[in-house]
Design a protein around this motif. Structure first.
Motif: not given
Length: 63
Positions: A14, A40, A43-44, A46-51
């Protein structure tokens, strides 16, 4: 007699897209390396990915 050989499954990492083995022999699965796994996680963190939250913003209680 049944074969006990386990087929190795290949997946795309990924993080970088490199093909890697998805098995217990790969401690970083589904990633290809510790580097991709940590990138990865970063990224979570630093809030690059969010739900997304399904709650409309006006339903939150004011602080």
């Amino acid at each position: 007699m049944q074969s006990t050989a386990v087929k190795s499954r290949k997946v795309a990492c990924p993080g970088c897209g490199e093909t890697t083995e998805y098995s217990t022999a790969n401690p970083f699965r589904p990633f290809c390396s510790e580097r991709c796994k940590l990138m990865d996680l970063g990224d979570w963190a630093t809030e690059k990915f969010r739900i997304p939250d399904a709650t409309p913003p006006d339903l939150y209680e004011p602080e």
